[in-house]
Design a protein around this motif. Sequence first.
Motif, PDB file in Angstrom:
ATOM      1  N   ILE A 359       0.904  -1.165  -0.170  1.00  0.00           N
ATOM      2  CA  ILE A 359      -0.162  -0.134   0.116  1.00  0.00           C
ATOM      3  C   ILE A 359       0.770   1.182  -0.176  1.00  0.00           C
ATOM      4  O   ILE A 359       1.793   1.300   0.939  1.00  0.00           O
ATOM      5  CB  ILE A 359      -0.900   0.017   1.077  1.00  0.00           C
ATOM      6  N   VAL A 362       3.024   3.093   3.076  1.00  0.00           N
ATOM      7  CA  VAL A 362       2.978   2.143   4.292  1.00  0.00           C
ATOM      8  C   VAL A 362       4.135   1.863   4.539  1.00  0.00           C
ATOM      9  O   VAL A 362       5.048   1.254   3.659  1.00  0.00           O
ATOM     10  CB  VAL A 362       1.718   1.333   4.034  1.00  0.00           C
ATOM     11  N   ALA A 388       2.280   5.025   8.366  1.00  0.00           N
ATOM     12  CA  ALA A 388       1.970   5.616   7.254  1.00  0.00           C
ATOM     13  C   ALA A 388       2.232   7.297   7.448  1.00  0.00           C
ATOM     14  O   ALA A 388       1.671   7.574   8.387  1.00  0.00           O
ATOM     15  CB  ALA A 388       0.577   5.256   6.498  1.00  0.00           C
ATOM     16  N   ASP A 390       0.550  10.686   5.039  1.00  0.00           N
ATOM     17  CA  ASP A 390      -0.168  11.265   4.058  1.00  0.00           C
ATOM     18  C   ASP A 390      -0.512  12.484   4.359  1.00  0.00           C
ATOM     19  O   ASP A 390      -0.086  13.375   5.265  1.00  0.00           O
ATOM     20  CB  ASP A 390      -1.477  10.296   3.983  1.00  0.00           C
ATOM     21  N   GLU A 398      -5.847   5.783   7.218  1.00  0.00           N
ATOM     22  CA  GLU A 398      -6.828   4.920   6.286  1.00  0.00           C
ATOM     23  C   GLU A 398      -5.750   4.099   5.686  1.00  0.00           C
ATOM     24  O   GLU A 398      -6.313   2.673   5.520  1.00  0.00           O
ATOM     25  CB  GLU A 398      -7.636   5.792   5.080  1.00  0.00           C
ATOM     26  N   ARG A 399      -4.721   4.524   5.485  1.00  0.00           N
ATOM     27  CA  ARG A 399      -3.608   3.287   4.738  1.00  0.00           C
ATOM     28  C   ARG A 399      -3.126   2.539   5.809  1.00  0.00           C
ATOM     29  O   ARG A 399      -3.090   1.245   5.435  1.00  0.00           O
ATOM     30  CB  ARG A 399      -2.550   4.525   4.247  1.00  0.00           C
ATOM     31  N   ASP A 402      -5.860   0.100   6.344  1.00  0.00           N
ATOM     32  CA  ASP A 402      -6.033  -1.069   5.126  1.00  0.00           C
ATOM     33  C   ASP A 402      -4.694  -2.010   5.250  1.00  0.00           C
ATOM     34  O   ASP A 402      -5.098  -3.230   5.110  1.00  0.00           O
ATOM     35  CB  ASP A 402      -5.865  -0.223   3.769  1.00  0.00           C
TER      36      ASP A 402
END
Length: 426
Positions: A359, A362, A388, A390, A398-399, A402
């Motif tokens: 991902i 990540v 991660a 962002d 969110e990453r 996931d």
Amino acid sequence: MKVLVVGSGGREHALAWRIAKSPRVEKVYCAPGNGGTRLVAENVPLAETDIAGLGDFVEREKVGLTVVGPEVPLAMGLVDEFERRGLRVFGPSKKAAEIEGSKVFAKEFMARHRIPTGRFRVADDLDQARKVLASGEFGFPVVLKADGLAAGKGVVVCPTLQKAEEAAGEMLVRKKFGTAGRRVVIEEFLCGREVSFIVITDGLRVQPLVTAMDHKAAYDGDRGPNTGGMGAISPSPLMTEKLFEEIMSTVITPAVTRLLEEGRKFKGVLYAGLMITDEGPKVLEFNGRFGDPETQPQMVRIESDLVDLLEAAVDEDILRTEVRWSAKPAGCVVVASGGYPMSYEKGKIISGLVEAGEIPGVTVFHAGTRYENGRYATSGGRVLDVCASDETLAGAMERIYDACRRVYFEAMYYRRDIGTVREERT
Ligand code: AMP
Ligand code: GLY
């Protein structure tokens, strides 16, 4: 240059990962390391407490810089021994590391120099402890702290007199924490929000790291027992410019200068765990090392060369380097073994690591893992640190989540609310 990282947690994986990116570094070693550090460093089968063995290794391999992760080798005097041998090492001396290694020393040091902290008393035996507790001086809840290092478990918040007497008995009589509990600090309970404030110092001047917030409670909504940390985010949503200045002037600067004046020059990472109370920031504890897991998002965010910064501290010239950080927020979610922080099973096979790492943005740092026969297995309570960054913290989280959904091992668990709650104790 060759660099050795001492330790075996997620913090050490993150440090080794970042150090390996330095253009000045040809090789990184990690002792003893974990399943993940072998991806960025050569693992050396020496315990973090084998100071003579580590010193011999560094001499033999001509390692140019040693970076110490955990507190125990610092409290044992690793830095003193390395300096005696003329080896370059990043971390505080044994005397300086007492700011973490002895809660009694730390509290008395703060009291001596009017560094804001909770009111407290020291008890050497159960009788003394009972007297202080029965006097009701601090009311309830009250906090009991074993004097010495207890792997983050030596602090008990006691809601009643009975619980406090029990905890004092565990520490002082039944020696639950061994010699660490020979003396206890009895401390007033502080309400507010917790903030970690972490700087690198060369003994005189400091370079603050980007702020970070740790999530200590085991379960969502800040419930359950305290752990070493179940996740972290950077920057800390609780930090403001005003608070930053206040912590620097009332806590960090006096701590560094008074340690120097007391003949305990502190070189390395000074980490203040603070409660932001209605009366301002008060110190809960000092650590003499990088935070775990705070380091993980901090290492994701640092853009300048970490090795330059560490060496500048060793050379007592910390302001010679410019430290640059990514403006993007970063997070870290700890994936733990079922049962942690109490008892848990080890040896569970971990799957999905490659898929998680695919991902974008990540990075999965390993904590309690080992690599055997081509597979990764769990070997500790905190197993993986999924990180991660962002444009926004929500995007980073969110990453991360996931990626968490892609990893699996039996009985694993992780908090689902890192980055969304604001830690508050009332
Ligand atoms: P320490 O190892 O001293 O940081 O303590 C571990 C945790 O116990 C802290 O992160 C706080 O959550 C809690 N704690 C420690 N001291 C106090 C205090 N005086 N009042 C309230 N909570 C505390
Ligand atoms: N995350 C808390 C610590 O490193 O002490």
